[in-house]
Design a protein around this motif. Structure first.
Motif, short mmCIF file in Angstrom:
data_model
loop_
_atom_site.label_atom_id
_atom_site.label_comp_id
_atom_site.label_asym_id
_atom_site.label_seq_id
_atom_site.Cartn_x
_atom_site.Cartn_y
_atom_site.Cartn_z
N ILE A 196 24.99 -47.93 21.48
CA ILE A 196 26.13 -48.83 21.40
C ILE A 196 25.62 -50.27 21.37
CG2 ILE A 196 28.26 -49.56 22.53
CD1 ILE A 196 28.29 -46.76 23.91
N ASP A 197 25.55 -50.84 20.17
CA ASP A 197 24.98 -52.17 20.01
C ASP A 197 26.08 -53.21 19.84
OD1 ASP A 197 22.28 -51.39 20.15
OD2 ASP A 197 22.33 -50.73 18.07
N VAL A 198 25.97 -54.31 20.59
CA VAL A 198 26.88 -55.46 20.55
C VAL A 198 28.31 -55.03 20.21
CG1 VAL A 198 25.08 -57.15 20.10
CG2 VAL A 198 26.11 -55.99 18.16
N PRO A 199 28.92 -54.17 21.04
CA PRO A 199 30.17 -53.53 20.64
C PRO A 199 31.36 -54.48 20.53
CG PRO A 199 29.66 -53.04 22.93
CD PRO A 199 28.44 -53.72 22.36
N PHE A 200 32.08 -54.30 19.45
CA PHE A 200 33.35 -54.95 19.16
C PHE A 200 34.46 -54.06 19.73
CE2 PHE A 200 36.42 -55.93 15.48
CZ PHE A 200 36.88 -57.10 16.06
N LEU A 201 35.72 -54.53 19.66
CA LEU A 201 36.89 -53.74 20.08
C LEU A 201 36.85 -53.46 21.58
CD1 LEU A 201 36.67 -51.19 17.12
CD2 LEU A 201 38.11 -53.23 17.23
N TYR A 241 23.05 -49.43 25.54
CA TYR A 241 23.79 -50.58 25.04
C TYR A 241 22.81 -51.68 24.65
CZ TYR A 241 28.55 -49.24 26.66
OH TYR A 241 29.76 -48.66 26.83
N SER A 242 23.31 -52.64 23.85
CA SER A 242 22.59 -53.90 23.66
C SER A 242 23.60 -55.03 23.61
CB SER A 242 21.75 -53.88 22.38
OG SER A 242 22.56 -53.93 21.23
N VAL A 243 23.12 -56.25 23.95
CA VAL A 243 23.99 -57.42 24.00
C VAL A 243 23.17 -58.66 23.69
CG1 VAL A 243 23.62 -57.72 26.49
CG2 VAL A 243 25.67 -58.67 25.44
N GLY A 244 23.77 -59.60 22.99
CA GLY A 244 23.18 -60.92 22.78
C GLY A 244 23.89 -61.93 23.66
N LEU A 245 23.16 -62.65 24.47
CA LEU A 245 23.80 -63.55 25.44
C LEU A 245 24.40 -64.79 24.80
CD1 LEU A 245 21.55 -63.38 28.62
CD2 LEU A 245 23.50 -61.96 27.95
N MET A 246 24.10 -65.04 23.52
CA MET A 246 24.71 -66.16 22.80
C MET A 246 25.70 -65.67 21.74
SD MET A 246 21.58 -68.87 22.34
CE MET A 246 20.74 -69.57 23.76
N ASP A 247 26.15 -64.44 21.89
CA ASP A 247 27.04 -63.82 20.90
C ASP A 247 28.45 -64.36 21.05
OD1 ASP A 247 28.47 -62.18 19.19
OD2 ASP A 247 27.62 -60.31 19.96
N ASP A 248 28.92 -65.13 20.07
CA ASP A 248 30.28 -65.65 20.11
C ASP A 248 31.25 -64.76 19.36
OD1 ASP A 248 28.97 -66.38 17.71
OD2 ASP A 248 30.47 -67.93 17.31
#
Length: 318
Positions: free
Chosen positions: A204-209, A263-270
């Motif tokens: 589950i990468d940078v999930p939307f929704l 999971y993955s997440v970008g901390l500057m993901d707008d």
């Protein structure tokens, strides 16, 4: 884009209270039961992609309402028996693309079933009968005043049926089915992990929704901005919109996921703000780990995410 959301230490503790509809489970049980009343009617047509290392099939199966959904099935040419299968979901506005785009998993020895997103991409899968025009945007609010009519009811159901299909394939090990995706695809993978007990693992990468309310309050970026623009016009329908979105919110679906998840997440993901990702991750009910990319936006780990996923997935499937 600087780090605009909560600090990382706070994100690890961020666990907002769930506000799901009282009939959430009944809604999805009924939706999926109705979909499964239709035979999958799967067809696999050999497709010459001029890629001798893989075997490619142009797939059709029946998803929501018995409507046809396109997919690619790509298998490693050399295999000694049924192989694990990654069911791959696509980002917002995209479709299944072309087979050469999906060679990572077959190169690792897995099958990949790449599901088209209805009404998106280049139009291989219409959203509704008679509407063959693909949509680049606007799907976030399509039917948003009624959960029965909301676009993502159809798309999530297609995705569950894609896992049903994978489990029937002779060349696939039905006990080793993985769901995967980034952005919208990550949101779909997260939803299916919560709705389908056959899922063995989830990428589950940078999930939307996910955590719609907060997303619309802290980012001006699309696609969440589609909801904000709708609400700016329909000022008296805010409660109705979020009542519908409650059935599709990744936070609520993650709380039902039991398969191991990476999971993955970008901390500057707008686009998909970090707090929305951590809201779902922290509620995810199964074993889980998260890869944090501190200085990245919505691209997350990009090409460096696969080297994280491959050993993790090997361990889950061994």
């Amino acid at each position: 884009m600087a780090m605009f959301d909560l600090p990382l230490a706070a994100l690890h503790d961020y666990r907002p209270a769930l506000d799901e509809p009282a009939d959430f489970d009944a809604f999805w049980a009924r939706t999926l039961t109705e979909a499964r009343e239709h035979d999958l009617a799967a067809s696999l047509t050999p497709y010459d992609a001029l890629l001798p290392g893989v075997q490619v099939f142009d797939v059709r199966f029946r998803g929501y309402g018995g409507q046809p959904v396109a997919a690619w099935l790509i298998l490693p040419t050399v295999r000694s028996g049924p192989v694990p299968c990654v069911v791959q979901f696509i980002g917002y506005g995209g479709g299944r693309g072309r087979p050469h785009e999906w060679l990572l998993w077959p190169a690792a020895g897995y099958a990949v079933l790449v599901m088209d997103s209805r009404g998106q991409g280049d139009g291989d899968t219409p959203d509704l009968a008679g509407d063959t025009t693909p949509h680049h945007s606007g799907l976030m609010t399509r039917g948003v005043l009624d959960p029965e009519l909301y676009y993502y009811r159809r798309l999530f159901t297609d995705a569950v049926r894609a896992v049903d299909l994978a489990a029937t394939l002779d060349d696939v090990d039905a006990d080793r089915i993985v769901v995967a995706g980034a952005s919208q695809g990550g949101g779909i993978a997260q939803a299916v992990a919560g709705l389908h007990r056959r899922v063995r693992a989830a990428l589950i990468d940078v999930p939307f929704l996910t955590w719609f309310r907060r997303a619309t309050e802290i980012t001006d970026s699309y696609p969440y901005q589609e909801i904000s623009v709708f609400l700016a016009t329909n000022r008296d329908r805010i409660a109705d919109v979020f009542a519908t979105l409650g059935y599709f919110d990744g936070v609520h679906l993650a709380a039902r996921g039991t398969a191991p998840a990476l999971y993955s997440v970008g901390l500057m993901d707008d686009v998909c703000p970090p707090s929305t990702v951590f809201a779902a991750y922290n509620h995810y009910a199964g074993p889980k780990t998260i890869q944090v990319w501190p200085y990245n936006r919505h691209e997350g780990g990009g090409s460096q995410q696969a080297p994280v996923q491959l050993p993790w997935l090997r361990d889950q499937l061994t």
